[in-house]
Design an enzyme around this catalytic site. Sequence first.
Site, PDB file in Angstrom:
ATOM      1  N   GLU A 302       0.726  -1.114   0.174  1.00 36.06           N
ATOM      2  CA  GLU A 302       0.072   0.058  -0.024  1.00 36.06           C
ATOM      3  C   GLU A 302       1.105   1.257   0.190  1.00 36.06           C
ATOM      4  O   GLU A 302       0.587   2.295   0.766  1.00 36.06           O
ATOM      5  CB  GLU A 302      -0.924  -0.138   1.126  1.00 36.06           C
ATOM      6  CG  GLU A 302      -2.064  -1.299   1.111  1.00 36.06           C
ATOM      7  CD  GLU A 302      -3.018  -1.015   2.276  1.00 36.06           C
ATOM      8  OE1 GLU A 302      -2.626  -0.718   3.159  1.00 36.06           O
ATOM      9  OE2 GLU A 302      -3.919  -1.864   2.185  1.00 36.06           O
ATOM     10  N   ASP A 381      -8.406  -9.198   4.431  1.00 41.84           N
ATOM     11  CA  ASP A 381      -8.089  -8.019   5.210  1.00 41.84           C
ATOM     12  C   ASP A 381      -9.100  -7.916   6.185  1.00 41.84           C
ATOM     13  O   ASP A 381      -9.927  -7.038   6.043  1.00 41.84           O
ATOM     14  CB  ASP A 381      -8.040  -6.973   4.285  1.00 41.84           C
ATOM     15  CG  ASP A 381      -7.442  -5.647   4.830  1.00 41.84           C
ATOM     16  OD1 ASP A 381      -6.888  -5.663   6.194  1.00 41.84           O
ATOM     17  OD2 ASP A 381      -7.347  -4.300   4.320  1.00 41.84           O
ATOM     18  N   GLU A 409     -12.475  -2.010  12.265  1.00 41.03           N
ATOM     19  CA  GLU A 409     -12.584  -1.304  10.924  1.00 41.03           C
ATOM     20  C   GLU A 409     -13.562  -1.874  10.217  1.00 41.03           C
ATOM     21  O   GLU A 409     -14.579  -1.201   9.356  1.00 41.03           O
ATOM     22  CB  GLU A 409     -11.180  -1.735  10.064  1.00 41.03           C
ATOM     23  CG  GLU A 409     -11.068  -1.118   8.583  1.00 41.03           C
ATOM     24  CD  GLU A 409      -9.881  -1.083   7.923  1.00 41.03           C
ATOM     25  OE1 GLU A 409      -8.911  -1.696   8.667  1.00 41.03           O
ATOM     26  OE2 GLU A 409      -9.710  -0.672   6.913  1.00 41.03           O
ATOM     27  N   TRP A 573      -8.157  -2.298  -5.821  1.00 44.74           N
ATOM     28  CA  TRP A 573      -7.820  -2.895  -4.570  1.00 44.74           C
ATOM     29  C   TRP A 573      -7.945  -4.327  -4.733  1.00 44.74           C
ATOM     30  O   TRP A 573      -7.535  -4.899  -3.485  1.00 44.74           O
ATOM     31  CB  TRP A 573      -8.844  -2.128  -3.400  1.00 44.74           C
ATOM     32  CG  TRP A 573      -8.404  -0.857  -3.494  1.00 44.74           C
ATOM     33  CD1 TRP A 573      -9.401   0.148  -3.749  1.00 44.74           C
ATOM     34  CD2 TRP A 573      -7.433  -0.219  -2.484  1.00 44.74           C
ATOM     35  NE1 TRP A 573      -8.575   1.474  -3.551  1.00 44.74           N
ATOM     36  CE2 TRP A 573      -7.673   1.287  -2.783  1.00 44.74           C
ATOM     37  CE3 TRP A 573      -6.360  -0.736  -1.669  1.00 44.74           C
ATOM     38  CZ2 TRP A 573      -6.520   2.051  -1.946  1.00 44.74           C
ATOM     39  CZ3 TRP A 573      -5.371   0.257  -0.981  1.00 44.74           C
ATOM     40  CH2 TRP A 573      -5.585   1.505  -1.296  1.00 44.74           C
TER      41      TRP A 573
END
Length: 713
Positions: A302, A381, A409, A573
């Site tokens: 990233e 993730d 998240e 992504w």
Amino acid sequence: MTTDQSAEVHAAWLPPEAFRAIGSRRTLVHGAGLLVGTVHQEVEQACARFGGTVRRQEEAAGDICDGTFDLVLALSAPGRSTPGAEAVSAGLREEDGRPLEAIGDEGFVLAREGGVTVVLADTPAGLLYGLFQVVRLGESAFDRDRAAELHRPAVRRRMLDHWDNIDVHPVMGQVERGYSGGSIFWRDGGPRGDLTRVRAYARLLSASGVNAVAVNNVNVHATETRLLTDRLGDVADLAEVFRPYGIRVHLSVNFASPVVLGGLPTADPLDEGVRAWWAEAAGRVYEAIPDFGGFVVKADSEGQPGPFTYGRSHADGANMLAEALRPFDGVVNWRAFVYNHQQDWRDRSTDRARAAFDHFAPLDGEFHSNVIVQVKHGPMDFQVREPVSPVITAMPATRLAVEFQVTQEYTGQQRHVCYLGPMWSEVLGFRPWGPDAATVAAVAAGGSADGTAGGSPDGTGGAEGGGLVAVSNVGDDPYWTGHPLAQANLYAFGRLAWAPQADPLAVLDEWIDLTFVPLVSGDPEPLRRTLHAMMDGSWHSYERCSAPLGVGFMVRPGHHYGPDVDGYEYTPWGTYHFADRDGVGVDRTRASGTGFTGQYPQPWSEVYESPERCPDELLLFFHHVPYGHVLQSGSTVAQHIYDTHFAGAEEASESRRHWEKLGASGLVEPMLYARVLELLDEQVRSAEEWRDQINAYFHRKSGVPDALGRLIP
Ligand code: GCW
């Protein structure tokens, strides 16, 4: 529930009232060392409040079990005989049946005999953990005899990574993926100065079993890079506060530091100048912080710099840092979260789930023994549901750490109740090589498939695993974690890292009994029942609300809160669901897909390969199937999506009703009650939005009617 007024910090699982049983008795603290001092201080504080007494004795004098004391916390220093102490652990055996010779680094023995409760440890850290065990037991530590029990952590390093920035990042803010206000360490470009909160945090972590903390974000920006050099004093200040609680400080470092800070022309890990620069930097760190833990590195991921720039491997990069840290016994936590985040969505051959394994498995055996490869528990993730990462099975000659995300998240961002203990427990207990082989927890502790210890090629490695790591969910919020009930996740991470086989609902009980029950004057049962009703199944409930059957990522791009089915579908992504009019899911089979299933050993490579055998909850992670595909549950994919989303929204409302009932009871403090109620309003709203968007999307795509004819917008 009380807030410690002096510090304006919520007491979480250490309200002073939780120390009543200890504080009202006669205690002997026996032994020398900084952490024994902490134990003494803790007991002294409790006695000041509850009228008990405490004596500190550095050297052996008299029989510790002679009845003068109700509680004895004693170090068992080798060669020094302490009358009474040996009797406590006599008869204890190792798992293999040998008599116990050493309690071990952080372990303790707890027993009660003849009216004396005894905690015995080989090290001051063990004594501190023993004290917190007595706190957890409360009165029951003193109400009956107890045969000696040996407590030892399953893994050596139990670490929290903070994604805290020093500067307020223009997009990510003070804490990346932080949902609890600002950082407890940093504010507006510098240290916060007042360390009261950090001290309270250290204490809470220690009481949960955590022994390592990384104090800055793995995305290391300009100012944070300088923590390694001219801002090192700020890290030393934090280390000073963590030290009395047995917690070592780690630092996330920028792989390009030799260029950025040192003015060198390169950060090539094989360059002699670069190696010398790191060796010197590490030396300076240890001069300032002799018990410094080590570096955490996110490289070539990233946008972070890494060894790929110089045509070097991740082993080259990690080993270079490991060599710099080796003279001081430091470790490098090198993250395996490496993938192409600039993928072309049209390219069906690239599969982000494959990336960590493809990058790291070939390097097994090449890492030095003080490198820990830190692997996210799932291959993508931190989604609400993922399979266990196959990297965990692929590196028997490497020390592996498994990484969780306590910060929520993708699981409600601490606006939703989502108790993650059951998820972590499922991962830790998973047996990737089948029912008779090792668990994920055993790999993190240093075992491998056949039960033999992992090792490393330079011969100095061996049995020690990489441990367990999690991203912290804490901030400067008055309740620490935004949602007061999210404190349970922080507590559970520490406890499960210590004892991965523990029942996550028993851990929740512990948390309730420490945090709430000591403050309740009447019958605490209704409160216990309510919290269990709201929290026990909240992870599954959140799963029902969000992306179905393991497919993941149907969230708003950027901030990741709330539904947006196609939000990431045509982005770089690598997070796609491929829904069309006929079906949904990612074909990761060897037969016709990306071949990801082939990264698993047997039996899972076969199980995941087969759409019939693949567990329902992961079906769309591994397969692209028609909406009419019949699940093992007997339902179809389309009907499952409708049913679970109606149920998920209903469960959110039910949770709110449970809490509301508690309102009148006075069992929780009004401010906390109001905060949770307000958040539950948002949870209900959000769950309904998830329900309506997901159901409408799939209803429109598939044209399949809901068998129950419910309203789908
Ligand atoms: O989940 C993703 C987050 C990033 C994070 C990254 C990582 C720190 O969206 O914010 O960056 O994972 O784990 O490195």
